[in-house]
Design a protein around this motif. Structure first.
Motif, PDB file in Angstrom:
ATOM      1  N   TYR A 166       1.009  -1.334   0.019  1.00 16.30           N
ATOM      2  CA  TYR A 166       0.039   0.151  -0.015  1.00 16.30           C
ATOM      3  C   TYR A 166       0.841   1.134   0.042  1.00 16.30           C
ATOM      4  N   HIS A 167       0.602   2.308  -0.679  1.00 18.54           N
ATOM      5  CA  HIS A 167       1.221   3.505  -0.792  1.00 18.54           C
ATOM      6  C   HIS A 167       0.084   4.574  -0.725  1.00 18.54           C
ATOM      7  N   GLY A 177      -6.438  10.501   3.462  1.00 19.69           N
ATOM      8  CA  GLY A 177      -7.484  10.905   3.632  1.00 19.69           C
ATOM      9  C   GLY A 177      -7.791  11.275   5.156  1.00 19.69           C
ATOM     10  N   SER A 178      -9.128  11.646   5.546  1.00 17.47           N
ATOM     11  CA  SER A 178      -9.313  12.368   6.993  1.00 17.47           C
ATOM     12  C   SER A 178      -8.786  11.030   7.843  1.00 17.47           C
ATOM     13  N   HIS A 179      -8.173  11.435   8.926  1.00 20.65           N
ATOM     14  CA  HIS A 179      -7.953  10.530  10.108  1.00 20.65           C
ATOM     15  C   HIS A 179      -6.887   9.393   9.589  1.00 20.65           C
ATOM     16  N   GLN A 180      -6.177   9.707   8.600  1.00 17.55           N
ATOM     17  CA  GLN A 180      -5.291   9.104   8.025  1.00 17.55           C
ATOM     18  C   GLN A 180      -3.753   9.754   7.704  1.00 17.55           C
ATOM     19  N   SER A 181      -2.603   9.047   7.832  1.00 14.48           N
ATOM     20  CA  SER A 181      -1.267   9.676   7.911  1.00 14.48           C
ATOM     21  C   SER A 181      -0.658   9.166   6.514  1.00 14.48           C
ATOM     22  N   ARG A 185      11.722   3.692   1.168  1.00 16.16           N
ATOM     23  CA  ARG A 185      10.777   4.939   0.897  1.00 16.16           C
ATOM     24  C   ARG A 185      10.491   5.963   2.308  1.00 16.16           C
ATOM     25  N   THR A 186      10.259   4.968   3.201  1.00 13.97           N
ATOM     26  CA  THR A 186       9.697   5.731   4.517  1.00 13.97           C
ATOM     27  C   THR A 186      10.492   6.785   5.062  1.00 13.97           C
ATOM     28  N   ARG A 187      11.625   6.880   4.989  1.00 16.15           N
ATOM     29  CA  ARG A 187      12.539   7.986   5.270  1.00 16.15           C
ATOM     30  C   ARG A 187      12.345   9.268   4.606  1.00 16.15           C
ATOM     31  N   ASP A 188      12.075   9.157   3.522  1.00 15.91           N
ATOM     32  CA  ASP A 188      11.683  10.420   2.650  1.00 15.91           C
ATOM     33  C   ASP A 188      10.325  10.934   3.049  1.00 15.91           C
ATOM     34  N   MET A 189       9.535  10.038   3.438  1.00 13.20           N
ATOM     35  CA  MET A 189       8.102  10.477   3.948  1.00 13.20           C
ATOM     36  C   MET A 189       8.048  11.083   5.166  1.00 13.20           C
ATOM     37  N   ALA A 190       9.058  10.537   6.055  1.00 12.28           N
ATOM     38  CA  ALA A 190       9.376  11.367   7.396  1.00 12.28           C
ATOM     39  C   ALA A 190       9.745  12.836   7.335  1.00 12.28           C
ATOM     40  N   VAL A 191      10.244  13.131   6.061  1.00 11.33           N
ATOM     41  CA  VAL A 191      10.409  14.612   5.848  1.00 11.33           C
ATOM     42  C   VAL A 191       9.628  15.062   4.799  1.00 11.33           C
ATOM     43  N   ASN A 192       8.180  14.664   4.828  1.00 10.73           N
ATOM     44  CA  ASN A 192       7.100  15.160   4.062  1.00 10.73           C
ATOM     45  C   ASN A 192       7.438  14.923   2.615  1.00 10.73           C
ATOM     46  N   GLY A 193       8.104  13.847   2.130  1.00  5.39           N
ATOM     47  CA  GLY A 193       8.289  13.534   0.818  1.00  5.39           C
ATOM     48  C   GLY A 193       7.138  12.544   0.525  1.00  5.39           C
TER      49      GLY A 193
END
Length: 378
Positions: free
Chosen positions: A104-105, A110-114, A139-147
């Protein structure tokens, strides 16, 4: 210098790609020599299990938990297989770079999701089975800085493909299509990359539905069909196609549910080969629409991934973009099949040397970060 195995299992579920490479240097001095490549087959049972956890209707926590470990063993066998094919001792491998299987990516929650992403294929199993260090979960480290955590390969493409004279557009066509734009003489902060939309995903689903075939071999069905313009217009109206980058997509937008809805709406109006021809044109046209703003007189479009082996799709892309040079990876001395597995080794090499390898201009991240997690073998 290091020897590494890169492992990639993508959205198309057509096997696990494993590349054995010799890698030198870091950052823009990185060089990679492909020693051997193989695609390790996924059993029908494993593919079904993956598809089950991809669907919100059939997924469950226990299925994901078990499959995470099971895929660790599958990825380990892929690493062993490429070494055996190369007659290269497994204990000489310095590290394994495993992308994992995306189930899942969610870059736009959506609302109430991260904002989140989830790749499985347990690295502890791979480390134990191969008896070497594993770098995974890029991938997750990039998402930790709003990527958006995607696209993941632009750093490797910048290292391997940048050119002083020409703008190069690297279009990968796996289950999803993604492009990396490297302007002539570019610095890394000038790189742009995003998902263009569907790749082979819809085509594969249609071939399975109409012919019980995994994919459109050599584009034969599409070549015998006629594009239905009304259906194509509706497909091109999908909001993702015109969305501004950075953007990323997946099965959530263009997978089995999307295709089932298409079939339900158009099956009585459009013949099977016409259906596949229209879906193939949709992939070609969505690519053309998305990359057209970046084209100039010196542009080369280089196509990789499984779609590069579909001559009907490649020809449709050429027809959409007659003003530029359209090539496939092999025509510039690289392997389409091995490209993403090699990219994983470049990312992992950066990780091991404590160096960043995301591209903020592509993912929307706030800053460069070191990607991946290391699982040591002892």
């Amino acid at each position: 210098m290091a020897f590494a195995v890169g492992i990639m299992s993508g959205t198309s579920l057509d096997g696990v790609d494993a590349a054995l490479v010799e890698i030198h240097g870091t950052n823009t001095d990185t060089t990679v020599q492909l020693m051997e490549f193989t695609t390790y087959p996924l059993s029908t049972e494993i593919v079904k299990k993956i598809k089950d956890v991809l669907s919100v209707e059939t997924s469950s926590v226990d299925k994901i938990c078990s499959l995470n470990v099971e895929l660790g063993y599958v990825f380990s066998e892929a690493a062993k297989a490429v070494c055996e094919k190369a007659d290269f001792a497994l204990d000489q491998v310095d590290f394994v770079a495993s992308h994992g299987q995306t189930i899942y990516h969610l870059p736009v929650p959506g609302s109430h999701q991260s904002a989140s992403t989830f790749q499985i294929g347990e690295s502890a199993i791979i480390a134990e089975e191969t008896k070497t260090m594993v770098v995974s979960d890029f991938r997750t480290r990039d998402m930790a800085v709003n990527g958006q955590g995607a696209p993941i390969v632009p750093y490797s493409e910048f290292v391997l493909y940048r050119d002083a004279e020409r703008t190069r557009l690297l279009q990968n066509i796996g289950g999803i299509g993604n492009v990396t734009i490297i302007p002539s003489g570019a610095q890394i902060e000038e790189i742009i990359a995003f998902d263009t939309g569907p790749g082979n995903m819809i085509i594969d689903e249609l071939c399975q539905f109409f012919y019980q075939e995994a994919y459109d071999k050599n584009g034969e069905h599409a070549s015998q069909g006629i594009v239905d313009q009304e259906m194509l217009s509706e497909m091109m109206a999908h909001p993702y196609i015109e969305r501004k980058y950075p953007k990323t997509t997946g099965r959530e937008d263009f997978g089995a549910e999307y295709t089932a809805n298409l079939i339900g709406q158009w099956q009585n109006k459009v013949a099977p080969d016409d259906f596949i021809a229209t879906a193939t044109r949709f992939t070609a046209q969505s690519i053309a629409v998305n990359i057209s703003p970046f084209i100039d007189q010196q542009t080369e479009l280089i196509i990789g991934g499984g779609g590069s082996y579909n001559p009907t799709l490649v020809q449709m892309i050429k027809e959409q973009l007659p003003e530029i040079s359209v090539l496939i990876q092999e025509e510039v001395g690289f392997s389409s099949e091995a490209k993403e597995a090699i990219a994983m080794t470049i990312l992992a090499n950066q990780t091991i040397h404590h160096l960043p390898s995301n591209v903020p201009s592509a993912t929307g991240a706030m800053k460069p970060v070191i990607l991946g997690k290391i699982t040591y073998y002892h």
